[in-house]
Design a protein around this motif. Structure first.
Motif, mmCIF file in Angstrom:
data_model
loop_
_atom_site.group_PDB
_atom_site.id
_atom_site.type_symbol
_atom_site.label_atom_id
_atom_site.label_comp_id
_atom_site.label_asym_id
_atom_site.label_seq_id
_atom_site.Cartn_x
_atom_site.Cartn_y
_atom_site.Cartn_z
ATOM 1 N N THR A 39 0.839 -1.196 0.000
ATOM 2 C CA THR A 39 0.000 0.000 0.000
ATOM 3 C C THR A 39 0.875 1.248 0.000
ATOM 4 N N ILE A 40 0.296 2.345 -0.403
ATOM 5 C CA ILE A 40 0.998 3.630 -0.352
ATOM 6 C C ILE A 40 1.317 3.977 1.099
ATOM 7 N N ARG A 41 0.424 3.636 2.010
ATOM 8 C CA ARG A 41 0.674 3.892 3.437
ATOM 9 C C ARG A 41 1.929 3.166 3.903
ATOM 10 N N GLU A 42 2.080 1.897 3.527
ATOM 11 C CA GLU A 42 3.278 1.150 3.894
ATOM 12 C C GLU A 42 4.533 1.842 3.352
ATOM 13 N N GLN A 68 -0.197 12.795 -8.218
ATOM 14 C CA GLN A 68 -0.487 12.793 -6.792
ATOM 15 C C GLN A 68 -1.081 11.465 -6.366
ATOM 16 N N VAL A 69 -0.812 11.083 -5.152
ATOM 17 C CA VAL A 69 -1.421 9.929 -4.509
ATOM 18 C C VAL A 69 -1.788 10.355 -3.102
ATOM 19 N N SER A 70 -2.809 9.721 -2.561
ATOM 20 C CA SER A 70 -3.267 10.091 -1.226
ATOM 21 C C SER A 70 -3.296 8.882 -0.309
ATOM 22 N N ILE A 71 -3.110 9.177 0.952
ATOM 23 C CA ILE A 71 -3.318 8.194 2.007
ATOM 24 C C ILE A 71 -4.449 8.764 2.843
ATOM 25 N N PHE A 72 -5.578 8.093 2.834
ATOM 26 C CA PHE A 72 -6.749 8.613 3.521
ATOM 27 C C PHE A 72 -6.608 8.470 5.030
ATOM 28 N N ALA A 73 -7.277 9.347 5.746
ATOM 29 C CA ALA A 73 -7.182 9.392 7.201
ATOM 30 C C ALA A 73 -7.549 8.050 7.832
ATOM 31 N N ASN A 74 -8.558 7.369 7.312
ATOM 32 C CA ASN A 74 -8.941 6.080 7.911
ATOM 33 C C ASN A 74 -7.859 5.022 7.701
ATOM 34 N N ASP A 75 -7.105 5.120 6.592
ATOM 35 C CA ASP A 75 -5.992 4.205 6.359
ATOM 36 C C ASP A 75 -4.873 4.479 7.364
ATOM 37 N N LEU A 76 -4.583 5.743 7.612
ATOM 38 C CA LEU A 76 -3.589 6.107 8.617
ATOM 39 C C LEU A 76 -4.064 5.710 10.015
ATOM 40 N N ASN A 77 -5.350 5.901 10.260
ATOM 41 C CA ASN A 77 -5.906 5.599 11.569
ATOM 42 C C ASN A 77 -5.750 4.121 11.926
ATOM 43 N N SER A 78 -5.782 3.246 10.916
ATOM 44 C CA SER A 78 -5.641 1.813 11.192
ATOM 45 C C SER A 78 -4.243 1.472 11.700
ATOM 46 N N ARG A 79 -3.257 2.334 11.484
ATOM 47 C CA ARG A 79 -1.882 2.131 11.956
ATOM 48 C C ARG A 79 -1.428 3.274 12.871
ATOM 49 N N LYS A 80 -2.397 3.973 13.438
ATOM 50 C CA LYS A 80 -2.096 5.172 14.215
ATOM 51 C C LYS A 80 -1.155 4.901 15.392
#
Length: 183
Positions: A39-42, A68-80
């Protein structure tokens, strides 16, 4: 160009993060073309850590400013929980001349919890995002030509072992021969 922006100022890792330009392009390529992460978050998180542990120079360009690419807040929240831990370690570890223990404590533990300290939190996130950019640059330079699983695996092995040698965890002669079979 501001390559990483937070879409609002709600608190630590509670905002959508948007990567722009060359670093959005590179992170997406590392994910989709190379398969370095899922994932982009990873990729963002790994880039923060790698950027913090390595000193690299950023080649500033706006050649791909429309990407551009985005990491949505809920995706970040899952690894907060993990992201906050990384944030706190970096805030404690980054030495700044003239800062007192109280300043470090504020930056590490209070800037993200006190609504009156949002500007300080934003400055701290700029540090985190600078590390992310440095990490993306380093990962891209190391892995962008790894379009084969064997080559990617060899490069990852070399990357991890080089790091282990750099930090004194291993000596060059302790490395094992590694030959995975992908058939």
């Amino acid at each position: 160009m501001n390559y990483i922006i937070e879409k609002s100022n709600n608190g630590l890792f509670e905002n959508e993060i948007e990567l722009r330009g060359i670093y959005a392009k590179r992170l997406k390529e590392l994910k989709e073309d190379i398969g370095l992460f899922n994932t982009i978050r990873e990729g963002y998180v790994l880039s923060i850590l790698i950027g913090c542990l390595n000193s690299t120079t950023i080649n500033d360009t706006d050649e791909f400013k429309d990407r551009q690419v985005s990491i949505f807040a809920n995706d970040l929240n899952s690894r907060k929980k993990d992201l906050k831990f990384i944030y706190r370690i970096i805030m404690l570890a980054q030495e700044i001349p003239g800062m007192s223990v109280e300043d470090y404590m504020n930056r590490t533990f209070r800037d993200d919890t006190d609504p009156n300290r949002r500007e300080q939190l934003k400055a701290n996130m700029n540090i985190i995002n600078e590390y992310a950019i440095k990490g993306i640059e380093l990962l891209y330079n190391k892995f962008s030509n790894c379009h084969d699983k064997q080559i990617l695996c060899d490069q990852l092995y070399e990357f991890v072992n080089s790091f282990a040698i750099d930090i004194g965890e291993k000596k060059e002669e302790q490395l094992i021969d590694f030959h995975p079979d992908f058939d």
